[in-house]
Design an enzyme around this catalytic site. Structure first.
Site, PDB file in Angstrom:
ATOM      1  N   ARG A  69       2.517 -10.897   6.489  1.00 23.93           N
ATOM      2  CA  ARG A  69       2.529 -10.435   7.351  1.00 23.93           C
ATOM      3  C   ARG A  69       1.558 -11.124   8.488  1.00 23.93           C
ATOM      4  NH1 ARG A  69      -0.522  -6.615   7.192  1.00 23.93           N
ATOM      5  NH2 ARG A  69      -1.185  -6.369   4.981  1.00 23.93           N
ATOM      6  N   TYR A 197      10.292 -12.306   6.923  1.00 21.96           N
ATOM      7  CA  TYR A 197       9.079 -12.106   5.695  1.00 21.96           C
ATOM      8  C   TYR A 197       9.189 -10.330   5.758  1.00 21.96           C
ATOM      9  CZ  TYR A 197       5.047 -10.195   3.077  1.00 21.96           C
ATOM     10  OH  TYR A 197       4.707  -9.441   2.038  1.00 21.96           O
ATOM     11  N   LYS A 206       6.013  -0.874   6.885  1.00 22.37           N
ATOM     12  CA  LYS A 206       4.605  -0.679   7.660  1.00 22.37           C
ATOM     13  C   LYS A 206       4.917  -0.540   9.051  1.00 22.37           C
ATOM     14  CE  LYS A 206       2.257  -1.524   3.987  1.00 22.37           C
ATOM     15  NZ  LYS A 206       2.199  -2.591   3.201  1.00 22.37           N
ATOM     16  N   HIS A 226      -1.680   4.418   3.600  1.00 24.30           N
ATOM     17  CA  HIS A 226      -1.466   3.345   2.804  1.00 24.30           C
ATOM     18  C   HIS A 226      -1.744   3.750   1.327  1.00 24.30           C
ATOM     19  CE1 HIS A 226      -1.915  -1.300   2.300  1.00 24.30           C
ATOM     20  NE2 HIS A 226      -0.538  -0.989   1.726  1.00 24.30           N
ATOM     21  N   SER A 248      -3.871  -4.320   0.890  1.00 24.78           N
ATOM     22  CA  SER A 248      -2.863  -5.042   0.476  1.00 24.78           C
ATOM     23  C   SER A 248      -3.158  -5.958  -0.586  1.00 24.78           C
ATOM     24  CB  SER A 248      -2.225  -5.942   1.591  1.00 24.78           C
ATOM     25  OG  SER A 248      -1.689  -5.095   2.678  1.00 24.78           O
ATOM     26  N   CYS A 250      -4.506  -5.199  -3.612  1.00 25.90           N
ATOM     27  CA  CYS A 250      -5.866  -4.829  -4.116  1.00 25.90           C
ATOM     28  C   CYS A 250      -5.662  -3.590  -5.059  1.00 25.90           C
ATOM     29  CB  CYS A 250      -6.640  -4.193  -3.048  1.00 25.90           C
ATOM     30  SG  CYS A 250      -7.436  -5.372  -2.011  1.00 25.90           S
ATOM     31  N   ASP A 277       2.853   2.555  -2.380  1.00 26.14           N
ATOM     32  CA  ASP A 277       2.472   1.840  -1.308  1.00 26.14           C
ATOM     33  C   ASP A 277       2.215   2.900  -0.114  1.00 26.14           C
ATOM     34  OD1 ASP A 277       1.779  -0.641  -0.084  1.00 26.14           O
ATOM     35  OD2 ASP A 277       3.225  -0.440   1.323  1.00 26.14           O
ATOM     36  N   ARG A 371       6.968 -11.915  -3.970  1.00 21.65           N
ATOM     37  CA  ARG A 371       7.300 -10.463  -4.260  1.00 21.65           C
ATOM     38  C   ARG A 371       8.586 -10.109  -4.734  1.00 21.65           C
ATOM     39  NH1 ARG A 371       3.571  -6.450  -1.724  1.00 21.65           N
ATOM     40  NH2 ARG A 371       2.077  -8.122  -0.522  1.00 21.65           N
TER      41      ARG A 371
HETATM   42  P1  GTP Z   1       0.417  -4.398  -1.581  1.00 18.46           P
HETATM   43  O1  GTP Z   1       1.789  -4.388  -1.957  1.00 18.46           O
HETATM   44  O2  GTP Z   1       0.219  -5.647  -0.754  1.00 18.46           O
HETATM   45  O3  GTP Z   1       0.182  -3.159  -0.554  1.00 18.46           O
HETATM   46  O4  GTP Z   1      -0.595  -4.467  -2.786  1.00 18.46           O
HETATM   47  P2  GTP Z   1      -0.951  -3.353  -3.931  1.00 18.46           P
HETATM   48  O5  GTP Z   1      -2.217  -2.700  -3.351  1.00 18.46           O
HETATM   49  O6  GTP Z   1      -0.050  -2.664  -4.365  1.00 18.46           O
HETATM   50  O7  GTP Z   1      -1.624  -4.697  -5.034  1.00 18.46           O
HETATM   51  P3  GTP Z   1      -1.022  -4.911  -6.499  1.00 18.46           P
HETATM   52  O8  GTP Z   1      -1.017  -3.621  -7.584  1.00 18.46           O
HETATM   53  O9  GTP Z   1       0.405  -5.615  -6.480  1.00 18.46           O
HETATM   54  O10 GTP Z   1      -2.279  -5.778  -7.094  1.00 18.46           O
HETATM   55  C1  GTP Z   1      -2.441  -7.109  -6.399  1.00 18.46           C
HETATM   56  C2  GTP Z   1      -3.251  -8.192  -7.267  1.00 18.46           C
HETATM   57  O11 GTP Z   1      -4.459  -7.584  -7.786  1.00 18.46           O
HETATM   58  C3  GTP Z   1      -2.432  -8.676  -8.536  1.00 18.46           C
HETATM   59  O12 GTP Z   1      -2.319 -10.086  -8.435  1.00 18.46           O
HETATM   60  C4  GTP Z   1      -3.110  -7.728  -9.621  1.00 18.46           C
HETATM   61  O13 GTP Z   1      -3.009  -8.629 -10.747  1.00 18.46           O
HETATM   62  C5  GTP Z   1      -4.547  -7.690  -9.210  1.00 18.46           C
HETATM   63  N1  GTP Z   1      -4.989  -6.414  -9.936  1.00 18.46           N
HETATM   64  C6  GTP Z   1      -4.461  -5.123  -9.704  1.00 18.46           C
HETATM   65  N2  GTP Z   1      -5.210  -4.214 -10.448  1.00 18.46           N
HETATM   66  C7  GTP Z   1      -6.432  -4.967 -10.884  1.00 18.46           C
HETATM   67  C8  GTP Z   1      -7.569  -4.509 -11.579  1.00 18.46           C
HETATM   68  O14 GTP Z   1      -7.664  -3.478 -11.915  1.00 18.46           O
HETATM   69  N3  GTP Z   1      -8.476  -5.367 -11.816  1.00 18.46           N
HETATM   70  C9  GTP Z   1      -8.198  -6.749 -11.509  1.00 18.46           C
HETATM   71  N4  GTP Z   1      -9.117  -7.651 -11.688  1.00 18.46           N
HETATM   72  N5  GTP Z   1      -7.138  -7.260 -10.798  1.00 18.46           N
HETATM   73  C10 GTP Z   1      -6.100  -6.380 -10.487  1.00 18.46           C
HETATM   74  C1  SPV Z   2       1.174  -5.124   2.185  1.00 20.25           C
HETATM   75  O1  SPV Z   2       0.928  -6.033   2.617  1.00 20.25           O
HETATM   76  O2  SPV Z   2       0.351  -3.951   2.283  1.00 20.25           O
HETATM   77  C2  SPV Z   2       2.567  -4.735   1.659  1.00 20.25           C
HETATM   78  C3  SPV Z   2       3.458  -5.742   1.627  1.00 20.25           C
HETATM   79  O3  SPV Z   2       2.748  -3.758   0.969  1.00 20.25           O
HETATM   80  S1  SPV Z   2       4.310  -5.837   3.086  1.00 20.25           S
HETATM   81  O4  SPV Z   2       5.623  -4.998   3.098  1.00 20.25           O
HETATM   82  O5  SPV Z   2       4.505  -7.213   3.514  1.00 20.25           O
HETATM   83  O6  SPV Z   2       3.304  -5.063   4.375  1.00 20.25           O
HETATM   84 MN    MN Z   3       0.875  -2.379   0.696  1.00 25.39          MN
END
Ligand code: GTP
Ligand code: SPV
Ligand code: MN
Length: 595
Positions: A69, A197, A206, A226, A248, A250, A277, A371
């Site tokens: 983004r 993207y 979003k 979110h 994002s 996290c 999400d 992704r």
């Molecule tokens: P968006 O789709 O961007 O909104 O991201 P999200 O909040 O859904 O994050 P996601 O669960 O995809 O995790 C993102 C990154 O954080 C990945 O590389 C995971 O491996 C890492 N991660 C997730 N949970 C944990 C955790 O509990 N501990 C650690 N150390 N890393 C984590």
């Molecule tokens: C984020 O960045 O929080 C996502 C991926 O979930 S996107 O759809 O690109 O915003």
């Molecule tokens: Mn997100």
């Protein structure tokens, strides 16, 4: 083209501007989708993967300068600049329409314009909202078919004079200097240009379900957040739901489908995924807060996803999935990414489209923000309530960020207003999900800094106002899975073991466990976080134990006092729009920390 005159007139107007050779209405049929996949394969826009290993799966690579983004090119166009607030880039609506019209002019010459009718939420249900996205990209069409509910049923639900959010997307000439993601909340319109993207172009996500929807939610008395939504089933069969907002990349997708440690699964605990999400939240007739997931798919981060960290996510991607910017494994025509397993392919193409061999290359094969787009119905732990148009009742709201220091593993706010304060002071290190520097701590209230479609001061006021309408308020917590040692290792094991913290949260909601009152809120006694059967080494020779737990549960005053200064600066940006209640909360925290 449709039965809706307003819709027809708008399609005609946009076609006049963009001058596509053809206009194709997306009807939601498998037959049409299959035709489009074949066409995109023929043009090289997507690659068909090994259909024995990954049936219905495809790979796509974006342009190398178009992988996340673009927050600095994202605009909220309200009549008054103050209504967009200092949290958003602003452009005058008329000026923006005029500027972008020049860029859209004739941009679809020689191309097809697809008309995608989509619904956020179960089609035709009380809280669902409809949108139409016009796009010149088959990749966008195929992703929207997974991420939302698409097709003729949506047109029927819009009817002859129903409303819809108008979204226009053109890849145009993909000039990154003319890339714009713009929102017109006052006329339910989104214009996106020069990107291909995900978050910039899948306009239901979003752009609509957060930026436009948050604006509508404030007007109509609900909230667009979110947040993931998950259910925790206890051995007695009862399911409690919580919603959690993390920035994002996290950990939302990971938490939403976590598998509890064996000591819990053996007793009968289970986690069910409602969403990973976005949550739309309303006050139900029972006075509780109800949350529904308006999406129909996951657009998840690939790197780090494996059978240990998140088996349910990985299993969700085994069919009918589109992979973006991952490694193309030519050995068996499948996909790979960093953290999938320890066997990267040697005959492969990296996310940039170049030959890649991990033994000779010092570059990553997959982009850190690569992704997968997978249907929610693929998820082994999808909740039986996922299709319930009303959603699920929420017992706890959890905020969380990526903080190496400062934020403890978990703490609980004193009450709703203090919980809104806790959300408002969230901060997190930036990630690869947005373009720009990674790892910089920034304030990201409620994980919504890039997604609130109006002035964030007004957004805080809306949160406080919602609290007065919820009779049976969820308890509000903050978590931080990302505390680091001085050597840079994660102190807390994370992933499935996060269930140990969720257990404490659910017990607090049911008044089943005591807590220690601190300057920032209620913190667990270390003995109340179950560490049974936890085998985690922070680094070699440093096992996680109760002393390490004590350390990440402590409130480190020096860090907090610094943070308060930073929060004061942040709050000051919102001037008179900043609710007095939150200023009082901040003053209270400061005096407790410095007394
Ligand atoms: P968006 O789709 O961007 O909104 O991201 P999200 O909040 O859904 O994050 P996601 O669960 O995809 O995790 C993102 C990154 O954080 C990945 O590389 C995971 O491996 C890492 N991660 C997730 N949970 C944990 C955790 O509990 N501990 C650690 N150390 N890393 C984590
Ligand atoms: C984020 O960045 O929080 C996502 C991926 O979930 S996107 O759809 O690109 O915003
Ligand atoms: Mn997100």
């Amino acid at each position: 083209m449709t039965k809706n005159k307003k819709l027809n007139a708008w399609i005609e107007e946009m076609a006049e501007l963009n001058q596509p050779d053809n206009i194709v209405l997306i009807d939601g049929s498998e037959e049409q989708a299959e035709k489009l996949r074949a066409e995109a394969c023929a043009s090289g826009e997507i690659f068909k993967l090994n259909q024995d290993l990954l049936p219905g799966c495809y790979l796509h690579r974006t342009a190398v300068n178009d992988v996340a983004r673009v927050e600095h090119r994202t605009f909220i166009c309200t009549t008054n600049k103050e209504d967009a607030g200092p949290n958003n880039n602003w452009m005058d609506p008329q000026e923006c329409y005029a500027k972008l019209s020049k860029l859209y002019k004739n941009s679809m010459r020689g191309k097809t314009m697809y008309v995608i009718p989509y619904s956020m939420g179960v089609v035709g249900s009380e809280f669902a909202k409809n949108g139409i996205e016009l796009t010149d990209s088959i990749y966008v069409v195929l992703n929207m078919i997974i991420m939302t509910r698409v097709g003729s049923a949506v047109l029927d639900s819009i009817g002859e004079d129903g409303d819809f959010v108008k979204g226009l997307h053109s890849r145009a000439n993909m000039d990154e200097n003319e890339r714009y993601i713009t929102h017109f909340p006052e006329d339910n319109t989104i214009w996106s240009i020069n990107s291909g993207y995900g978050g910039n172009v899948l306009l239901g996500k979003k752009c609509f379900a957060l930026r436009i929807a948050s604006y509508l939610g404030r007007k109509e008395g609900w909230m667009a957040e979110h947040m993931l939504i998950l259910g925790i089933e206890s051995p007695d069969g009862n399911v409690d739901y919580l919603a959690a907002a993390f920035p994002s990349a996290c950990g939302k997708t990971n938490l939403a489908m976590l598998i509890p440690p064996e000591i819990y699964t053996q007793k009968g605990y289970k986690v069910w995924t409602v969403g990973d999400d976005i949550a739309w939240l309303r006050v139900g007739e029972d006075g509780r807060l109800w949350a529904m997931n308006p999406e129909n798919g996951f657009f998840g981060v690939a790197p780090g996803t494996n059978m240990k960290s998140n088996p349910n996510a990985l299993l969700s991607t085994k069919k009918d999935t589109i992979f973006t910017n991952v490694v193309h494994n030519l050995e068996n025509n499948s996909v790979w990414w960093e953290g999938l397993d320890k066997n990267p392919p040697h005959n492969a193409i990296d996310w940039k489209g170049n030959p890649w061999d991990p033994t000779t290359s010092d570059q990553k094969g997959a982009h850190p923000n690569s992704r997968f787009t997978a249907p929610i119905r693929n998820c082994p732990c999808v909740s039986s309530e996922f299709e319930n148009p009303k959603g699920v009742p929420i017992s706890a709201i959890v905020f969380g960020g990526r903080r190496a220091k400062t934020a403890p593993l978990v703490y609980q706010s004193r009450d709703w207003d203090n919980g809104v304060f806790v959300g408002s002071i969230m901060a997190s290190e930036t990630t690869a999900a947005a373009s720009g520097a990674v790892g910089v701590v920034r304030r990201d209230p409620m994980a919504m800094l890039p997604f609130v479609g109006y002035n964030m001061g007004d957004y805080f006021a809306h949160w406080l106002e919602m609290g007065t309408k919820i009779k049976n308020q969820p308890k509000i917590f903050n978590v931080n899975w990302f505390r680091l040692t001085d050597e840079g290792d994660f102190v807390w094991p994370g992933f499935g073991d996060n269930f140990r913290v969720l257990e404490w949260i659910m017990k607090r909601c049911k008044n089943e466990v005591d807590a220690r009152e601190t300057e920032i809120g209620y913190v667990p006694y270390a003995k109340d976080i179950n560490l049974d059967d936890l085998n985690y080494e922070i680094s070699e020779g440093r096992p996680f134990n109760v002393d390490e737990l004590e350390a990440i549960l402590s409130v480190e005053k020096d860090y907090w006092i610094k943070d308060v200064e930073n929060i004061e600066e942040f709050y000051a940006k919102f001037g008179s729009r900043m609710p007095a209640k939150l200023l009082e909360e901040l003053a209270g925290l400061k005096s407790r920390l410095t007394k």
